[in-house]
Design an enzyme around this catalytic site. Structure first.
Site, short mmCIF file in Angstrom:
data_model
loop_
_atom_site.label_atom_id
_atom_site.label_comp_id
_atom_site.label_asym_id
_atom_site.label_seq_id
_atom_site.Cartn_x
_atom_site.Cartn_y
_atom_site.Cartn_z
N HIS A 10 -2.25 -5.23 17.73
CA HIS A 10 -2.40 -5.35 16.27
C HIS A 10 -2.64 -6.80 15.87
O HIS A 10 -2.06 -7.71 16.45
CB HIS A 10 -1.14 -4.80 15.57
CG HIS A 10 -1.10 -3.32 15.59
ND1 HIS A 10 -0.77 -2.61 16.72
CD2 HIS A 10 -1.38 -2.41 14.63
CE1 HIS A 10 -0.84 -1.32 16.43
NE2 HIS A 10 -1.21 -1.17 15.18
N PRO A 11 -3.46 -6.98 14.84
CA PRO A 11 -3.74 -8.35 14.38
C PRO A 11 -2.60 -8.90 13.54
O PRO A 11 -1.81 -8.14 12.97
CB PRO A 11 -4.99 -8.17 13.51
CG PRO A 11 -4.84 -6.77 12.96
CD PRO A 11 -4.21 -5.98 14.09
N GLU A 47 -7.22 -1.82 5.64
CA GLU A 47 -5.81 -1.75 5.26
C GLU A 47 -5.31 -3.08 4.69
O GLU A 47 -4.65 -3.10 3.65
CB GLU A 47 -4.97 -1.32 6.48
CG GLU A 47 -5.24 0.12 6.90
CD GLU A 47 -4.95 0.42 8.35
OE1 GLU A 47 -5.19 1.57 8.75
OE2 GLU A 47 -4.51 -0.48 9.10
N GLN A 48 -5.64 -4.17 5.37
CA GLN A 48 -5.20 -5.48 4.87
C GLN A 48 -5.88 -5.82 3.56
O GLN A 48 -5.25 -6.37 2.65
CB GLN A 48 -5.42 -6.55 5.94
CG GLN A 48 -4.47 -6.40 7.12
CD GLN A 48 -4.35 -7.67 7.93
OE1 GLN A 48 -4.53 -8.78 7.43
NE2 GLN A 48 -4.00 -7.52 9.20
N PHE A 56 3.95 -9.38 13.78
CA PHE A 56 4.67 -8.60 12.78
C PHE A 56 3.80 -7.41 12.38
O PHE A 56 2.63 -7.56 12.06
CB PHE A 56 4.95 -9.47 11.55
CG PHE A 56 5.59 -8.76 10.41
CD1 PHE A 56 6.93 -8.42 10.47
CD2 PHE A 56 4.87 -8.44 9.27
CE1 PHE A 56 7.55 -7.77 9.39
CE2 PHE A 56 5.47 -7.79 8.20
CZ PHE A 56 6.81 -7.45 8.27
N ALA A 66 3.16 -1.26 7.82
CA ALA A 66 2.16 -0.40 7.19
C ALA A 66 1.99 -0.90 5.76
O ALA A 66 2.84 -0.66 4.91
CB ALA A 66 2.59 1.07 7.22
N VAL A 67 0.92 -1.61 5.49
CA VAL A 67 0.75 -2.32 4.23
C VAL A 67 0.32 -1.42 3.06
O VAL A 67 0.37 -1.87 1.91
CB VAL A 67 -0.25 -3.49 4.36
CG1 VAL A 67 0.28 -4.52 5.35
CG2 VAL A 67 -1.63 -3.01 4.73
#
Length: 162
Positions: free
Chosen positions: A67-68, A83-84, A115, A118-119
């Site tokens: 994950h980024p 998502e971001q 970190f 789920a944004v």
């Protein structure tokens, strides 16, 4: 779309990206999908979750590390970009960007992985608060929290696909 209606290649193309850069999750559930056991609502999500939860610690750690970082300018999967962006992380001002960079560094130094949250439905302030709070966790608790958040992200991605 019923998973059993797809060829192996189609199934992997559609569901392989659900767990970030970890097509082994979809590959692991393919036999059940092909047999039609994952066509019922929620069955695919449960099977994929079980595949991850049963994986060795090293594979789950690799999944987390795939994950980024949040608010990163690094290349990331298209789903992560959406998502971001949906949480406004592509619109950080200089102060917010600096806070994310500081927290990304502190978190990685403490836990050895990025970190994960789920944004969806969160604001930048919500995310920063969660970041700060979770830095206080012990490594075992935080590893479990990261896997739980990855499952939430996968659930959102699957909901978009089905």
């Amino acid at each position: 779309m019923k998973p059993s209606s797809l060829s192996h290649a189609q199934f992997l193309a559609v569901f392989g990206p659900v767990y970030e850069a970890s097509p082994w999750v979809a590959e692991g559930v393919w036999p059940a999908a092909e047999a039609g056991r994952l066509d019922a609502p929620g069955a695919l999500a449960q099977a994929m979750r079980a595949q991850v939860d049963a994986a060795p610690q090293e594979m789950r750690l690799a999944l987390i590390r795939a994950h980024p970082e949040l608010a990163s300018r690094a290349r990331m999967a298209q789903a992560s970009v959406r998502e971001q962006s949906g949480a406004g992380l592509d619109q950080c001002d200089a102060e917010e960007f600096a806070a994310f960079q500081r927290l990304n560094g502190a978190y990685d130094a403490r836990f050895g992985f990025p970190f994960i949250v789920a944004v969806k439905g969160m604001t930048r302030a919500d995310i920063l608060a969660a970041f700060e709070a979770r830095l206080a966790n012990d490594p075992e608790t935080e590893f479990a929290a990261a896997i739980d958040q990855i499952h939430r992200i996968a659930g959102f991605r699957l909901a978009e696909l089905t």
